[in-house]
Design a protein around this motif. Structure first.
Motif, PDB file in Angstrom:
ATOM      1  N   ASN A 238      -2.005  -2.168   4.532  1.00  0.00           N
ATOM      2  CA  ASN A 238      -3.415  -2.041   4.176  1.00  0.00           C
ATOM      3  C   ASN A 238      -3.537  -1.370   2.818  1.00  0.00           C
ATOM      4  O   ASN A 238      -2.973  -0.291   2.599  1.00  0.00           O
TER       5      ASN A 238
ATOM      6  N   LYS B  83      -6.106   0.027   1.356  1.00  0.00           N
ATOM      7  CA  LYS B  83      -6.948   1.220   1.317  1.00  0.00           C
ATOM      8  C   LYS B  83      -6.295   2.408   2.009  1.00  0.00           C
ATOM      9  O   LYS B  83      -6.309   3.524   1.500  1.00  0.00           O
ATOM     10  N   THR B  84      -5.725   2.164   3.180  1.00  0.00           N
ATOM     11  CA  THR B  84      -5.193   3.261   3.983  1.00  0.00           C
ATOM     12  C   THR B  84      -3.690   3.457   3.829  1.00  0.00           C
ATOM     13  O   THR B  84      -3.162   4.514   4.162  1.00  0.00           O
TER      14      THR B  84
ATOM     15  N   LEU C 141      -7.274  -7.272   0.380  1.00  0.00           N
ATOM     16  CA  LEU C 141      -7.335  -5.985   1.080  1.00  0.00           C
ATOM     17  C   LEU C 141      -6.009  -5.618   1.746  1.00  0.00           C
ATOM     18  O   LEU C 141      -5.818  -4.476   2.160  1.00  0.00           O
ATOM     19  N   GLU C 142      -5.112  -6.591   1.852  1.00  0.00           N
ATOM     20  CA  GLU C 142      -3.797  -6.355   2.449  1.00  0.00           C
ATOM     21  C   GLU C 142      -2.730  -7.006   1.593  1.00  0.00           C
ATOM     22  O   GLU C 142      -3.007  -7.942   0.834  1.00  0.00           O
TER      23      GLU C 142
END
Length: 380
Positions: A175, A177-178, A153-154
């Motif tokens: 990150n 996702k963001t 995820l990172e």
């Protein structure tokens, strides 16, 4: 969608190339299947020389039926969802699962750095075979050592960021996702590494205390609240430099390269700290850039001995095995395949990624990117 499971796979298939024939495929799908299956330990041969046959077609979707040369049935499946290329990857994985009992890696992803200018590099993400490359950074500076967090995820990497007109190595967390980025280390001197354990401990190489040493930050550690690094655990203290930190799969050990006793060697240190324990690499010299296999059994590394060589050694040390010319190894989730950097000429512009099937030593070059590529890391 049919299934089966009556194939008779000979024991030697685990350590030798598996002769497999493809029938009914053409164009891009045939190319994808051949690439995937050869990366994962097969050899695509004419049907008369094959032990197994994968017959299929592309009729709005990819189809595949696997059997052995005496007619024992493996499976007969039709794939849906995603692109035809995605379906071909799924078929490749199913073939490998049927033949070896191991999960395939054809649907995994990699990180790597790619040269984008005279003195600029960016971190990229792509499929394991180099397709669909996407830039994760756009800093127009140098980058290095991209690594995944254990949950993917990172990502962590080193960037030569400029702040206040000053360029300095900086360990960055991003990150996936963001896209939000955080500075994890930007002390005076060297800041690199950025390897996260399953428990959330972040290992880095920092020279804030003098020479480059290994430091570990505790979970939820925030650089902005600890500008002096007082909560960092210094894992070693040497006059010589350390490099290339990697965690064991369960996060109990750190492995890295050091020159603490003269010649470069690999050592490991318990996660809570302690003495450096040598990891012998008998038969090869100058080990660096270790990568611990996900099953915990092996450490891959670069040996600089008459050029750069990819080697593996048992995790506790022992006789090292040279496998191929190259550097910067990273294990696939199957603990069988490595991705590494291969030099195709002199200079940083002549570097590209390659894939290595460890038991058979078969090497496949990843398709050429727009710029020289190196330091790949495999998502787990």
């Amino acid at each position: 969608m049919g299934s089966g499971g009556n194939l008779q796979v000979v024991g030697e298939a685990r350590n030798k190339l598996i002769p497999l024939a493809l029938s009914g495929y053409s164009g891009e799908i045939a190319t994808v299947l051949k690439f995937d299956l050869e990366v994962m330990g097969c050899k695509i041969v004419p049907e008369a020389e094959a032990s197994f046959v994968l017959k299929g077609a592309v009729e709005g979707a990819v189809k595949g039926a696997l059997s052995d040369k005496v007619g024992n049935f493996g499976f007969n499946r039709r794939y849906s969802g995603g692109s035809l290329r995605d379906q071909a990857h799924a078929l490749s994985n199913d073939v490998i699962k049927a033949l070896t009992g191991k999960l395939g890696i054809a649907q995994t992803r990699i990180l790597f750095k790619m040269k984008t200018g005279q003195r600029t590099e960016e971190v990229f993400l792509s499929d394991f075979d180099g397709h669909k490359p996407v830039a994760l950074t756009n800093d127009k500076t140098l980058v290095g050592s991209p690594k995944w967090s254990p949950d993917n995820l990172e990502v962590y990497y080193t960037s030569w960021l400029k702040r206040g007109g000053i360029e300095n190595t900086t360990v960055i967390r991003q990150n996936m996702k963001t896209g939000v980025r955080d500075v994890m280390a930007r002390y005076r001197g060297l800041n690199t590494g950025g390897a996260l354990s399953p428990q959330g401990f972040l290992a880095m190489i920092l020279s804030k205390g003098g020479s480059p040493d290994v430091y570990v930050a505790p979970p939820a550690w925030e650089f902005m609240k600890d500008l002096k690094g007082q909560n960092l655990n210094r894992m070693c203290k040497t006059r010589e430099e350390e490099s290339g930190v990697t965690w064991s799969p369960k996060g109990h050990w750190l492995c890295f390269a050091t020159r603490a006793r003269g010649k470069r060697m690999l050592v490991k240190v318990a996660a809570q700290g302690g003495d450096m324990i040598r990891v012998p690499t008998s038969g090869v010299l100058n080990p660096s850039e270790p990568s611990w296999s996900p099953d915990g059994k092996w450490i891959a590394f670069t040996s600089q001995m008459g050029g750069f060589n990819i080697c593996v050694v048992p995790a506790n040390g022992g006789e090292a095995t040279p496998l191929a010319r190259g550097e910067d190894p990273s294990w696939a989730p199957n603990s069988r395949t490595l991705i590494f950097t291969q030099r195709t000429g002199k200079g940083v512009n002549k570097r590209r990624l390659a894939l290595l099937d460890v038991p058979t030593k078969q090497v496949k070059l990843v398709p050429v990117f727009a710029g020289a590529s190196s330091q790949a890391a495999w998502a787990k």
